[in-house]
Design a protein around this motif. Structure first.
Motif, PDB file in Angstrom:
ATOM      1  N   PHE A  42      53.074  37.686  48.854  1.00  0.00           N
ATOM      2  CA  PHE A  42      52.112  36.598  48.725  1.00  0.00           C
ATOM      3  C   PHE A  42      51.551  36.483  47.312  1.00  0.00           C
ATOM      4  N   GLY A  43      52.042  37.285  46.377  1.00  0.00           N
ATOM      5  CA  GLY A  43      51.568  37.245  45.006  1.00  0.00           C
ATOM      6  C   GLY A  43      50.572  38.347  44.714  1.00  0.00           C
ATOM      7  N   HIS A  44      50.436  38.670  43.434  1.00  0.00           N
ATOM      8  CA  HIS A  44      49.543  39.716  42.949  1.00  0.00           C
ATOM      9  C   HIS A  44      49.956  41.022  43.616  1.00  0.00           C
ATOM     10  N   SER A  45      49.066  41.688  44.335  1.00  0.00           N
ATOM     11  CA  SER A  45      49.430  42.927  45.032  1.00  0.00           C
ATOM     12  C   SER A  45      49.464  42.726  46.545  1.00  0.00           C
ATOM     13  N   CYS A  46      49.517  41.494  46.993  1.00  0.00           N
ATOM     14  CA  CYS A  46      49.450  41.171  48.415  1.00  0.00           C
ATOM     15  C   CYS A  46      50.844  40.915  48.989  1.00  0.00           C
ATOM     16  N   PRO A  60      44.989  42.050  51.008  1.00  0.00           N
ATOM     17  CA  PRO A  60      44.968  40.594  51.175  1.00  0.00           C
ATOM     18  C   PRO A  60      44.201  39.880  50.065  1.00  0.00           C
ATOM     19  N   PHE A  61      44.874  39.053  49.357  1.00  0.00           N
ATOM     20  CA  PHE A  61      44.325  38.212  48.287  1.00  0.00           C
ATOM     21  C   PHE A  61      45.079  36.900  48.405  1.00  0.00           C
ATOM     22  N   ILE A  62      44.543  35.981  49.219  1.00  0.00           N
ATOM     23  CA  ILE A  62      45.295  34.789  49.593  1.00  0.00           C
ATOM     24  C   ILE A  62      44.724  33.520  48.958  1.00  0.00           C
ATOM     25  N   THR A  63      43.632  33.006  49.480  1.00  0.00           N
ATOM     26  CA  THR A  63      43.145  31.689  49.066  1.00  0.00           C
ATOM     27  C   THR A  63      42.848  31.588  47.566  1.00  0.00           C
ATOM     28  N   PRO A  64      42.126  32.547  46.947  1.00  0.00           N
ATOM     29  CA  PRO A  64      41.860  32.385  45.514  1.00  0.00           C
ATOM     30  C   PRO A  64      43.036  32.783  44.618  1.00  0.00           C
ATOM     31  N   ASN A  65      44.139  33.210  45.208  1.00  0.00           N
ATOM     32  CA  ASN A  65      45.296  33.687  44.470  1.00  0.00           C
ATOM     33  C   ASN A  65      46.194  32.512  44.072  1.00  0.00           C
ATOM     34  N   PRO A  66      46.334  32.218  42.788  1.00  0.00           N
ATOM     35  CA  PRO A  66      47.167  31.084  42.381  1.00  0.00           C
ATOM     36  C   PRO A  66      48.630  31.236  42.803  1.00  0.00           C
ATOM     37  N   LEU A  67      49.106  32.468  42.936  1.00  0.00           N
ATOM     38  CA  LEU A  67      50.492  32.674  43.368  1.00  0.00           C
ATOM     39  C   LEU A  67      50.680  32.401  44.858  1.00  0.00           C
ATOM     40  N   ALA A  68      49.565  32.349  45.611  1.00  0.00           N
ATOM     41  CA  ALA A  68      49.635  32.103  47.060  1.00  0.00           C
ATOM     42  C   ALA A  68      49.018  30.750  47.417  1.00  0.00           C
ATOM     43  N   ARG A  69      48.945  29.856  46.466  1.00  0.00           N
ATOM     44  CA  ARG A  69      48.255  28.579  46.696  1.00  0.00           C
ATOM     45  C   ARG A  69      48.861  27.753  47.827  1.00  0.00           C
ATOM     46  N   PRO A 121      48.425  39.551  60.937  1.00  0.00           N
ATOM     47  CA  PRO A 121      48.782  40.964  60.872  1.00  0.00           C
ATOM     48  C   PRO A 121      48.184  41.761  62.042  1.00  0.00           C
ATOM     49  N   ASP A 122      48.813  42.896  62.333  1.00  0.00           N
ATOM     50  CA  ASP A 122      48.264  43.841  63.309  1.00  0.00           C
ATOM     51  C   ASP A 122      47.320  44.823  62.620  1.00  0.00           C
ATOM     52  N   PHE A 123      47.637  45.135  61.364  1.00  0.00           N
ATOM     53  CA  PHE A 123      46.838  46.055  60.562  1.00  0.00           C
ATOM     54  C   PHE A 123      46.733  45.507  59.149  1.00  0.00           C
ATOM     55  N   ILE A 124      45.649  45.886  58.468  1.00  0.00           N
ATOM     56  CA  ILE A 124      45.475  45.516  57.064  1.00  0.00           C
ATOM     57  C   ILE A 124      45.192  46.782  56.280  1.00  0.00           C
ATOM     58  N   LEU A 125      45.969  47.006  55.245  1.00  0.00           N
ATOM     59  CA  LEU A 125      45.768  48.156  54.373  1.00  0.00           C
ATOM     60  C   LEU A 125      45.035  47.685  53.125  1.00  0.00           C
ATOM     61  N   ILE A 126      43.915  48.327  52.835  1.00  0.00           N
ATOM     62  CA  ILE A 126      43.123  48.020  51.639  1.00  0.00           C
ATOM     63  C   ILE A 126      43.229  49.229  50.720  1.00  0.00           C
ATOM     64  N   SER A 127      43.834  49.052  49.553  1.00  0.00           N
ATOM     65  CA  SER A 127      44.034  50.179  48.649  1.00  0.00           C
ATOM     66  C   SER A 127      42.916  50.333  47.625  1.00  0.00           C
ATOM     67  N   HIS A 128      42.103  49.294  47.462  1.00  0.00           N
ATOM     68  CA  HIS A 128      41.042  49.339  46.462  1.00  0.00           C
ATOM     69  C   HIS A 128      39.972  48.319  46.849  1.00  0.00           C
ATOM     70  N   GLY A 129      38.783  48.489  46.320  1.00  0.00           N
ATOM     71  CA  GLY A 129      37.665  47.643  46.714  1.00  0.00           C
ATOM     72  C   GLY A 129      37.326  46.550  45.731  1.00  0.00           C
ATOM     73  N   HIS A 130      38.241  45.660  45.463  1.00  0.00           N
ATOM     74  CA  HIS A 130      37.962  44.546  44.556  1.00  0.00           C
ATOM     75  C   HIS A 130      37.519  43.314  45.341  1.00  0.00           C
ATOM     76  N   SER A 131      36.628  42.564  44.759  1.00  0.00           N
ATOM     77  CA  SER A 131      36.068  41.399  45.443  1.00  0.00           C
ATOM     78  C   SER A 131      37.090  40.287  45.663  1.00  0.00           C
ATOM     79  N   ASP A 132      38.243  40.334  44.989  1.00  0.00           N
ATOM     80  CA  ASP A 132      39.246  39.283  45.194  1.00  0.00           C
ATOM     81  C   ASP A 132      39.808  39.285  46.612  1.00  0.00           C
ATOM     82  N   GLN A 133      39.564  40.351  47.366  1.00  0.00           N
ATOM     83  CA  GLN A 133      40.041  40.435  48.739  1.00  0.00           C
ATOM     84  C   GLN A 133      38.971  40.034  49.751  1.00  0.00           C
ATOM     85  N   GLY A 134      37.775  39.735  49.282  1.00  0.00           N
ATOM     86  CA  GLY A 134      36.641  39.493  50.167  1.00  0.00           C
ATOM     87  C   GLY A 134      36.842  38.387  51.179  1.00  0.00           C
TER      88      GLY A 134
END
Length: 82
Positions: free
Chosen positions: A6-10, A24-33, A42-55
């Protein structure tokens, strides 16, 4: 196994009937526009870091009761609990 980028690290991995969405970095992600977040189930979501871009995605999927897998527990816990 199927991998959807989906772009970036997603990306999402599907195997044995399970779907895991990574960072997950979807809506604000230009690569996933062209991706509608409502089409991702998804059944599960893995969060590897706490950046606000995933909020936005975290809030959206959390409302559905999807299980989260957290890496870097302190960083991601404070991000998810704020």
């Amino acid at each position: 196994m199927n991998i959807t980028y989906f772009g970036h690290s997603c990306f999402q991995v599907e195997f044995s009937g399970a779907k895991i969405l990574f960072d997950p970095f979807i809506t604000p992600n230009p690569l996933a526009r062209n991706i509608d977040i409502q089409t991702i189930h998804p059944d599960f979501i893995l969060i590897s870091h706490g950046h606000s871009d995933q909020g936005e995605a975290v809030n959206y999927f959390n409302a559905d009761g999807i299980e989260f897998i957290l890496l870097k527990i302190g960083e991601t816990r404070s991000f998810l609990c704020d």
